[in-house]
Every structure is written in C-alpha cells, then in structure tokens.
Scaffold this motif. Structure first.
Motif, mmCIF file in Angstrom:
data_model
loop_
_atom_site.group_PDB
_atom_site.id
_atom_site.type_symbol
_atom_site.label_atom_id
_atom_site.label_comp_id
_atom_site.label_asym_id
_atom_site.label_seq_id
_atom_site.Cartn_x
_atom_site.Cartn_y
_atom_site.Cartn_z
ATOM 1 N N ASP A 1 0.861 -1.186 0.000
ATOM 2 C CA ASP A 1 0.000 0.000 0.000
ATOM 3 C C ASP A 1 0.900 1.240 0.000
ATOM 4 O O ASP A 1 1.419 1.648 1.034
ATOM 5 C CB ASP A 1 -0.912 0.000 1.226
ATOM 6 N N ALA A 2 1.076 1.835 -1.181
ATOM 7 C CA ALA A 2 2.023 2.945 -1.331
ATOM 8 C C ALA A 2 1.670 4.140 -0.444
ATOM 9 O O ALA A 2 2.561 4.771 0.134
ATOM 10 C CB ALA A 2 2.072 3.380 -2.794
ATOM 11 N N LEU A 3 0.378 4.453 -0.331
ATOM 12 C CA LEU A 3 -0.020 5.624 0.455
ATOM 13 C C LEU A 3 0.239 5.423 1.945
ATOM 14 O O LEU A 3 0.649 6.360 2.648
ATOM 15 C CB LEU A 3 -1.496 5.944 0.203
ATOM 16 N N VAL A 4 -0.006 4.219 2.424
ATOM 17 C CA VAL A 4 0.253 3.949 3.834
ATOM 18 C C VAL A 4 1.757 3.983 4.111
ATOM 19 O O VAL A 4 2.201 4.486 5.151
ATOM 20 C CB VAL A 4 -0.338 2.587 4.249
ATOM 21 N N LEU A 5 2.546 3.485 3.174
ATOM 22 C CA LEU A 5 3.995 3.535 3.357
ATOM 23 C C LEU A 5 4.510 4.972 3.348
ATOM 24 O O LEU A 5 5.523 5.269 3.986
ATOM 25 C CB LEU A 5 4.701 2.716 2.276
ATOM 26 N N ASP A 6 3.826 5.852 2.633
ATOM 27 C CA ASP A 6 4.197 7.264 2.694
ATOM 28 C C ASP A 6 4.105 7.765 4.139
ATOM 29 O O ASP A 6 4.985 8.484 4.625
ATOM 30 C CB ASP A 6 3.272 8.103 1.806
#
Length: 296
Positions: A148-153
C-alpha cells in the motif's frame, strides 16, 4: 480538548502550544521566536522537561485515555473519530514520558487495533518515544502494508519527523539516510520524497537544525541530486530553508554554507552542460522571459 492538552503541557516546559506542536511532530508552522526557543534551549534539555511535565500529568492523561475508548465494531462517526484522535494524543504524550505502563498500553493498542486510526496512533506513540518496542512495531507495520504505497508514505514520514528522545538513540538523520535504502523509496517518486525528505526538512525542526550543520549538508546533497531529474521536486525541498534569515546569526552562518554549496554545484552543472543546454534551447523564443525579467 486537543489544543488544551498542547497548551497546558507546552506552558509547563516554557514553549507554549505552537512550540509544542513542533516538538511532537504536529503540523504547526513554527517560525521566529517559537522556533528559536526550541533550537536555543537544546534538544536534550527540552526532552527532559517534556517528559517531566507529562509525568506530573500522567494520571490525567491515563484517565482520559481509558475514558475515550470506543466500544463495539468500527464505524465512522464524527464523535467516535474525535474520541480516537484525542485518545491517540493522550497515548502519545504518555509514551513520550516513557513509563512502563504507557509503553505497554501503546504496544497492546498496536497489537490489538481493529482499525488504521488506532494502529497508526499506537505506532506514532511508540516511534515518538525511546521504547525498544518501536523497532518491532515499525517492522510489523511495514510488513502489513508493504503493498500500500499511500500507507507507506505515512510510515516514512512518521520516522522522518520523529524526535530523538535520548543521547543513546540513533540520530534521526541517520535513520532517514538508512530509509533511503528501503526498496519502497525512490528519489524519482515525488510522494516518497515529500514523505521522507520533506518530513525531515520541513516538519522536524529540532532534528534538521542540528548544531553541527549535518542536517543542512544533507539538505544540500539531496536538493542537488533531485535537481538532476526533477527540478520541480527539488525546488520544493529547497524551500525548507527559504526563511533562513529569520534565524539567529549563528544558525544563519551554518545555513549559508549549505546554500552556497547548492549554488556552486548548480552553476557547475550548468557550465559543464552549457553546449547541450544551448542546443536544446537555441530555437526557443525567449523574448517573453527577457521582458518579464526586465519588468521585475
């Protein structure tokens, strides 16, 4: 209520609400005298004062934390969202104090959380503390949301904005450098740059403005590297020091070294590539650019 907590605790360590928002990774913009207080007082001294203030109020924070638990299945409702938010803030204060009860509460909330707000709130509390459990929690969160790219942000930004709570803890700058080697991070991905580098440069004043100037040297290094491939992102990172004249003369002197380094490296890059720049722009009509330059 949240602002009241910030104000009460901030006054106890002589910073006020805005200064405390900066120290706890809040989104408040801290300039001039407020930021000057943070930097001139010294991180070690402030962390001790902060922990002592929370310790004196621990019963209040703990009582509020327990009272705000939301029972039943998760639902989105403004009242429930407000309770979870304030509950996470109380937990964050308690974890920053570092008492065993507080760390145990944060670890248990992280382990048994039924929604992202509670899980991320517990992780933030652990990260903004000196607890060894923070390492396992960060790894577990990364493994759970690795796709999940947004959560990793958010995961990157949380660590970039973390405060160093003891002299034995790794410097946040070292942590940021290490995170740049994470497979999920790339200088060519603007969101990752904004989360990790932007979080460190713009939302962690106490760590970025290190007395040894290492934060500024790192800023110069990354701005130059970004400018090679994405000048727009580089310009956003560069703006982290646009208010440098508002600092004390001593801090200005350290920042000036980094500014001059960026200017020199940028000019050298253009000089080394002058022919290619000329070939690429010689047919362009730059009359409007010249006119605008003369007007201003």
């Amino acid at each position: 209520l949240k602002l009241g907590c910030h104000r009460e605790l901030g006054c106890q360590i002589g910073l006020g609400r805005v200064g405390l928002l900066q120290l706890t990774g809040g989104r408040g913009v801290v300039l001039g005298n407020d930021l000057g207080k943070v930097l001139s007082a010294g991180l070690s001294k402030l962390s001790k004062g902060y922990a002592q203030a929370v310790e004196a109020m621990q019963a209040d924070f703990l009582g509020r934390y327990l009272d705000l638990e939301v029972d039943g299945e998760y639902r989105y409702h403004p009242a429930d969202a407000g309770k979870r938010s304030l509950r996470n803030l109380c937990l964050r204060y308690l974890a920053a104090w570092g008492g065993p009860t507080a760390i145990d509460l944060a670890a248990k909330q992280f382990e048994h959380a039924g929604n992202m707000t509670e899980r991320y709130g517990a992780l933030a509390a652990l990260v903004q503390s000196d607890a060894p459990q923070r390492t396992d929690a960060l790894a577990a969160f990364h493994d759970r949301y690795r796709d999940d790219a947004l959560v990793l942000d958010k995961w990157f930004m949380l660590q970039a904005t973390a405060w160093r709570w003891s002299d034995t803890a790794p410097a946040t700058l070292d942590e940021v450098r290490a995170l740049m080697g994470n497979p999920a991070f790339s200088l060519s991905n603007p969101n990752k740059v904004y989360s990790l580098l932007g979080g460190y440069f713009k939302s962690n004043a106490a760590e970025f403005h290190r007395p040894d100037g290492a934060g500024y040297a790192f800023w110069a290094e990354q701005v130059v590297a970004l400018d090679r491939n994405n000048p727009q992102v580089a310009s956003r990172m560069a703006r982290a020091l646009e208010g440098w004249r508002k600092f004390t003369p001593e801090i200005q002197a350290r920042i000036r070294v980094a500014l001059e380094q960026v200017a020199a490296m940028t000019l050298a890059h253009y000089n080394d590539n002058a022919d290619s720049f000329w070939q690429g722009t010689r047919e362009h009509d730059v009359s409007q650019n010249i006119a605008a330059l003369l007007r201003h």
